[in-house]
Write a protein that holds these residues in place. Structure first.
Motif, PDB file in Angstrom:
ATOM      1  N   ALA A 136       0.822  -1.204   0.000  1.00  0.00           N
ATOM      2  CA  ALA A 136       0.000   0.000   0.000  1.00  0.00           C
ATOM      3  C   ALA A 136       0.862   1.262   0.000  1.00  0.00           C
ATOM      4  CB  ALA A 136      -0.930  -0.009   1.212  1.00  0.00           C
ATOM      5  N   THR A 137       1.947   1.235   0.758  1.00  0.00           N
ATOM      6  CA  THR A 137       2.855   2.386   0.806  1.00  0.00           C
ATOM      7  C   THR A 137       3.487   2.634  -0.557  1.00  0.00           C
ATOM      8  OG1 THR A 137       3.342   1.941   3.141  1.00  0.00           O
ATOM      9  CG2 THR A 137       4.895   3.336   1.934  1.00  0.00           C
ATOM     10  N   PHE A 138       3.958   1.565  -1.190  1.00  0.00           N
ATOM     11  CA  PHE A 138       4.532   1.701  -2.532  1.00  0.00           C
ATOM     12  C   PHE A 138       3.481   2.216  -3.517  1.00  0.00           C
ATOM     13  CE2 PHE A 138       4.825  -0.186  -6.771  1.00  0.00           C
ATOM     14  CZ  PHE A 138       6.019   0.366  -7.214  1.00  0.00           C
ATOM     15  N   GLY A 139       2.258   1.675  -3.429  1.00  0.00           N
ATOM     16  CA  GLY A 139       1.196   2.101  -4.334  1.00  0.00           C
ATOM     17  C   GLY A 139       0.873   3.576  -4.189  1.00  0.00           C
ATOM     18  N   GLY A 140       0.890   4.081  -2.935  1.00  0.00           N
ATOM     19  CA  GLY A 140       0.647   5.501  -2.719  1.00  0.00           C
ATOM     20  C   GLY A 140       1.745   6.363  -3.323  1.00  0.00           C
ATOM     21  N   TRP A 141       2.994   5.930  -3.137  1.00  0.00           N
ATOM     22  CA  TRP A 141       4.113   6.680  -3.734  1.00  0.00           C
ATOM     23  C   TRP A 141       4.020   6.684  -5.246  1.00  0.00           C
ATOM     24  CZ3 TRP A 141       7.749   4.433  -7.006  1.00  0.00           C
ATOM     25  CH2 TRP A 141       8.783   5.300  -7.408  1.00  0.00           C
ATOM     26  N   ARG A 142       3.706   5.523  -5.845  1.00  0.00           N
ATOM     27  CA  ARG A 142       3.664   5.420  -7.292  1.00  0.00           C
ATOM     28  C   ARG A 142       2.540   6.264  -7.874  1.00  0.00           C
ATOM     29  NH1 ARG A 142       6.799   4.857 -11.470  1.00  0.00           N
ATOM     30  NH2 ARG A 142       5.855   6.920 -11.567  1.00  0.00           N
ATOM     31  N   ALA A 143       1.410   6.347  -7.169  1.00  0.00           N
ATOM     32  CA  ALA A 143       0.258   7.097  -7.679  1.00  0.00           C
ATOM     33  C   ALA A 143       0.545   8.585  -7.781  1.00  0.00           C
ATOM     34  CB  ALA A 143      -0.952   6.853  -6.789  1.00  0.00           C
ATOM     35  N   PHE A 144       1.303   9.127  -6.828  1.00  0.00           N
ATOM     36  CA  PHE A 144       1.557  10.569  -6.803  1.00  0.00           C
ATOM     37  C   PHE A 144       2.879  10.960  -7.455  1.00  0.00           C
ATOM     38  CE2 PHE A 144      -1.582  10.178  -3.385  1.00  0.00           C
ATOM     39  CZ  PHE A 144      -2.429  11.225  -3.707  1.00  0.00           C
ATOM     40  N   SER A 145       3.671   9.984  -7.899  1.00  0.00           N
ATOM     41  CA  SER A 145       4.930  10.293  -8.568  1.00  0.00           C
ATOM     42  C   SER A 145       4.659  10.642 -10.033  1.00  0.00           C
ATOM     43  CB  SER A 145       5.882   9.103  -8.461  1.00  0.00           C
ATOM     44  OG  SER A 145       5.307   7.947  -9.035  1.00  0.00           O
ATOM     45  N   PRO A 146       5.605  11.314 -10.710  1.00  0.00           N
ATOM     46  CA  PRO A 146       5.376  11.718 -12.101  1.00  0.00           C
ATOM     47  C   PRO A 146       5.061  10.525 -12.994  1.00  0.00           C
ATOM     48  CG  PRO A 146       7.306  12.828 -11.207  1.00  0.00           C
ATOM     49  CD  PRO A 146       6.906  11.794 -10.195  1.00  0.00           C
ATOM     50  N   PRO A 147       4.129  10.685 -13.930  1.00  0.00           N
ATOM     51  CA  PRO A 147       3.807   9.585 -14.845  1.00  0.00           C
ATOM     52  C   PRO A 147       5.017   9.184 -15.694  1.00  0.00           C
ATOM     53  CG  PRO A 147       2.148  11.323 -14.961  1.00  0.00           C
ATOM     54  CD  PRO A 147       3.271  11.863 -14.154  1.00  0.00           C
ATOM     55  N   LEU A 148       5.064   7.910 -16.061  1.00  0.00           N
ATOM     56  CA  LEU A 148       6.068   7.451 -17.013  1.00  0.00           C
ATOM     57  C   LEU A 148       5.683   7.941 -18.404  1.00  0.00           C
ATOM     58  CD1 LEU A 148       6.470   3.733 -15.831  1.00  0.00           C
ATOM     59  CD2 LEU A 148       7.766   5.744 -15.096  1.00  0.00           C
ATOM     60  N   VAL A 149       6.654   8.249 -19.221  1.00  0.00           N
ATOM     61  CA  VAL A 149       6.401   8.722 -20.581  1.00  0.00           C
ATOM     62  C   VAL A 149       6.548   7.555 -21.554  1.00  0.00           C
ATOM     63  CG1 VAL A 149       7.120  10.266 -22.427  1.00  0.00           C
ATOM     64  CG2 VAL A 149       7.156  11.059 -20.053  1.00  0.00           C
ATOM     65  N   THR A 150       5.489   7.290 -22.288  1.00  0.00           N
ATOM     66  CA  THR A 150       5.516   6.280 -23.350  1.00  0.00           C
ATOM     67  C   THR A 150       5.544   7.004 -24.684  1.00  0.00           C
ATOM     68  OG1 THR A 150       4.239   4.695 -22.031  1.00  0.00           O
ATOM     69  CG2 THR A 150       4.296   4.349 -24.412  1.00  0.00           C
ATOM     70  N   GLU A 151       6.593   6.809 -25.453  1.00  0.00           N
ATOM     71  CA  GLU A 151       6.720   7.458 -26.763  1.00  0.00           C
ATOM     72  C   GLU A 151       6.784   6.390 -27.839  1.00  0.00           C
ATOM     73  OE1 GLU A 151       9.585  10.644 -29.179  1.00  0.00           O
ATOM     74  OE2 GLU A 151       9.712  10.458 -26.987  1.00  0.00           O
ATOM     75  N   LEU A 152       5.926   6.510 -28.837  1.00  0.00           N
ATOM     76  CA  LEU A 152       5.936   5.535 -29.914  1.00  0.00           C
ATOM     77  C   LEU A 152       5.471   6.169 -31.212  1.00  0.00           C
ATOM     78  CD1 LEU A 152       2.852   3.188 -29.699  1.00  0.00           C
ATOM     79  CD2 LEU A 152       3.120   5.132 -28.189  1.00  0.00           C
ATOM     80  N   ALA A 153       5.920   5.582 -32.318  1.00  0.00           N
ATOM     81  CA  ALA A 153       5.532   6.044 -33.646  1.00  0.00           C
ATOM     82  C   ALA A 153       4.378   5.195 -34.157  1.00  0.00           C
ATOM     83  CB  ALA A 153       6.716   5.963 -34.603  1.00  0.00           C
ATOM     84  N   VAL A 154       3.409   5.849 -34.785  1.00  0.00           N
ATOM     85  CA  VAL A 154       2.249   5.165 -35.357  1.00  0.00           C
ATOM     86  C   VAL A 154       2.143   5.554 -36.826  1.00  0.00           C
ATOM     87  CG1 VAL A 154      -0.231   4.809 -35.248  1.00  0.00           C
ATOM     88  CG2 VAL A 154       1.057   5.175 -33.143  1.00  0.00           C
ATOM     89  N   LYS A 155       2.113   4.550 -37.690  1.00  0.00           N
ATOM     90  CA  LYS A 155       2.051   4.809 -39.128  1.00  0.00           C
ATOM     91  C   LYS A 155       0.611   5.070 -39.559  1.00  0.00           C
ATOM     92  CE  LYS A 155       3.458   2.923 -43.615  1.00  0.00           C
ATOM     93  NZ  LYS A 155       4.085   1.782 -44.313  1.00  0.00           N
ATOM     94  N   ILE A 156       0.418   6.176 -40.272  1.00  0.00           N
ATOM     95  CA  ILE A 156      -0.886   6.528 -40.845  1.00  0.00           C
ATOM     96  C   ILE A 156      -0.680   6.781 -42.330  1.00  0.00           C
ATOM     97  CG2 ILE A 156      -2.790   8.190 -40.816  1.00  0.00           C
ATOM     98  CD1 ILE A 156      -2.310   8.605 -37.884  1.00  0.00           C
ATOM     99  N   PRO A 157      -0.951   5.797 -43.166  1.00  0.00           N
ATOM    100  CA  PRO A 157      -0.656   5.923 -44.603  1.00  0.00           C
ATOM    101  C   PRO A 157      -1.293   7.136 -45.268  1.00  0.00           C
ATOM    102  CG  PRO A 157      -1.138   3.644 -44.044  1.00  0.00           C
ATOM    103  CD  PRO A 157      -1.462   4.459 -42.827  1.00  0.00           C
ATOM    104  N   LYS A 158      -2.486   7.553 -44.803  1.00  0.00           N
ATOM    105  CA  LYS A 158      -3.175   8.677 -45.451  1.00  0.00           C
ATOM    106  C   LYS A 158      -2.695  10.040 -44.951  1.00  0.00           C
ATOM    107  CE  LYS A 158      -7.234   6.948 -44.388  1.00  0.00           C
ATOM    108  NZ  LYS A 158      -8.701   6.811 -44.230  1.00  0.00           N
ATOM    109  N   LEU A 159      -1.765  10.056 -44.008  1.00  0.00           N
ATOM    110  CA  LEU A 159      -1.264  11.328 -43.467  1.00  0.00           C
ATOM    111  C   LEU A 159      -0.455  12.065 -44.537  1.00  0.00           C
ATOM    112  CD1 LEU A 159      -1.101  12.850 -40.662  1.00  0.00           C
ATOM    113  CD2 LEU A 159       1.217  11.905 -40.502  1.00  0.00           C
ATOM    114  N   PRO A 160      -0.729  13.341 -44.759  1.00  0.00           N
ATOM    115  CA  PRO A 160       0.069  14.102 -45.738  1.00  0.00           C
ATOM    116  C   PRO A 160       1.550  14.098 -45.361  1.00  0.00           C
ATOM    117  CG  PRO A 160      -1.918  15.317 -45.128  1.00  0.00           C
ATOM    118  CD  PRO A 160      -1.828  14.150 -44.204  1.00  0.00           C
ATOM    119  N   ARG A 161       2.397  14.040 -46.361  1.00  0.00           N
ATOM    120  CA  ARG A 161       3.838  13.989 -46.104  1.00  0.00           C
ATOM    121  C   ARG A 161       4.314  15.213 -45.329  1.00  0.00           C
ATOM    122  NH1 ARG A 161       6.214   9.018 -46.707  1.00  0.00           N
ATOM    123  NH2 ARG A 161       5.226   7.931 -48.452  1.00  0.00           N
ATOM    124  N   ALA A 162       3.680  16.336 -45.548  1.00  0.00           N
ATOM    125  CA  ALA A 162       4.092  17.560 -44.853  1.00  0.00           C
ATOM    126  C   ALA A 162       3.866  17.477 -43.353  1.00  0.00           C
ATOM    127  CB  ALA A 162       3.334  18.762 -45.429  1.00  0.00           C
TER     128      ALA A 162
END
Length: 387
Positions: A136-162
């Motif tokens: 419970a103590t760990f869970g409380g710390w994790r809840a209020f700590s900064p979120p982890l950043v998930t970065e990923l690329a997603v392909k969208i074929p219809k997206l304009p090249r620009a």
């Protein structure tokens, strides 16, 4: 009703497996039992109890109940794991062939056996108490700590090249309320802005409360193409129309079953937003309407859909949506729900594909209910759209 039944069973289990072994004497046990009975009644009838209290006390009671709910769940989880382990050990011992004792081997007395069982019971309960408290103590710390950043690329074929490389930062399920307020929000906004996205997508459950009490805790986000919001089920119960108007005053555009172009005349795509499924239905409002949201757009254009719940994705994909961003599930938030959430949702957390379309389901930036996260840390999502 399910919360009430869960509270009864959970508190009964805690009394039998934790209170009785660790607390000697009738008086301490009766006091502990009384506390468990009161908490069971409050958890099962929270809304009724809150209506009887002055407004100044409602927040304190809500925070106390949710905190205890999380602590109790961690204790029950630790005890269950201990009991399962003991049961498997006993079964293994029973199945293993035993040698017959020698004729002159002394037989332990009943008193010695009882003392040994009592000591072992206390040791097991004490270990589970320490493990559950630590969880419970760990869970409380994790809840209020900064979120982890998930970065990923997603392909969208219809997206304009620009627009190749355009970035979206998704925030969802922040649940500004009794626990999460201005200090947390300022840190979250600073962290999100440091990712320098082209636009922000806020996919619902921003608040748990009215504009009057929580408006000051919600800060505006700045980005190249702006910030966009769709409602979640909690936003409906907090006043969807009032919050929509307030967010618009902050410069956050609210997409309620409609789409807007992102980019310029030379290169753009459609950002589509729908209202929440259950929020509207429960309050006799229109709610989710994909047909209205997509009306008038060309199917040849790329489309990104903001929808709070990860529902109807395959239908949206077949209607030409290239990417759907959702939340709602919290990834289960707490064990053991983190292991069960996949049974309730086909798309429970992370990236999924259907044909050429994708959906990303975020675990969320905040939490709801118990101020804890175990096995499902908070998350900020940065998506890079590629052509």
């Amino acid at each position: 009703m399910l919360i009430g039944l869960g509270a009864v069973l959970g508190h009964l289990y805690l009394y039998c497996r934790l209170v009785r072994p660790l607390l000697p004497g009738r008086l301490p046990r009766r006091l502990a039992l009384a506390v468990l009975v009161v908490m069971t009644g409050v958890m099962g009838n929270r809304r009724t109890v809150l209506d009887l209290l002055p407004e100044s006390a409602q927040g304190l009671l809500t925070m106390a109940v949710y905190t205890w709910m999380g602590v109790a769940l961690c204790l029950v989880t630790a005890l269950l794991l201990t009991d399962v382990g003991q049961g498997l050990a006993a079964l293994t011992k029973r199945l293993r062939p035993h040698a017959s004792p020698a004729p002159d081997t002394p037989v332990p007395s009943t008193t010695v056996d009882e003392d040994r069982r009592r000591f072992l019971g206390q040791a097991v309960a004490g270990s589970a108490f320490v493990a559950g408290g630590g969880l419970a103590t760990f869970g409380g710390w994790r809840a209020f700590s900064p979120p982890l950043v998930t970065e990923l690329a997603v392909k969208i074929p219809k997206l304009p090249r620009a627009l190749d490389g355009l970035t979206i930062v998704q925030l969802t399920d922040i649940h500004v309320g009794h626990f999460i307020q201005r200090r947390y929000m300022d840190a979250l906004v600073q962290q999100a802005n440091s990712l320098r996205p082209d636009l922000f997508a806020i996919t619902g459950d921003l608040v748990d409360g009215g504009v009057a009490s929580l408006g000051g805790h919600v800060a505006a986000l700045k980005s190249r193409y702006g910030s966009f919001f769709v409602t979640g089920n909690h936003d409906y119960s907090s006043g969807d129309e009032e919050w929509s108007a307030f967010l618009e005053s902050l410069g956050i555009e609210v997409l309620r079953n409609r789409h807007v172009p992102i980019g310029d005349k030379g290169a753009s795509f459609d950002l589509v937003g729908v209202d929440d499924w259950s929020g509207g239905r429960r309050r006799n409002k229109k709610g989710y309407d994909l047909d209205q949201a997509l009306a008038g757009r060309s199917p040849d254009r790329a489309a990104v859909l903001l929808a709070h719940q990860p529902a109807n994705f395959k239908v949206a994909a077949e209607r030409g949506v290239d990417l759907q961003l959702s939340g709602h599930t919290h990834g289960g938030q707490l064990m053991p729900m983190t292991m069960l959430i996949g049974l309730a949702w086909e798309h429970s957390a992370g990236l999924y594909a259907h044909g050429d379309s994708n959906i990303y389901v975020s675990r969320g930036c905040g939490f709801w209910g118990p101020p804890m996260r175990v096995g499902s840390p908070p998350e900020l999502v940065k998506l890079v759209l590629t052509a």
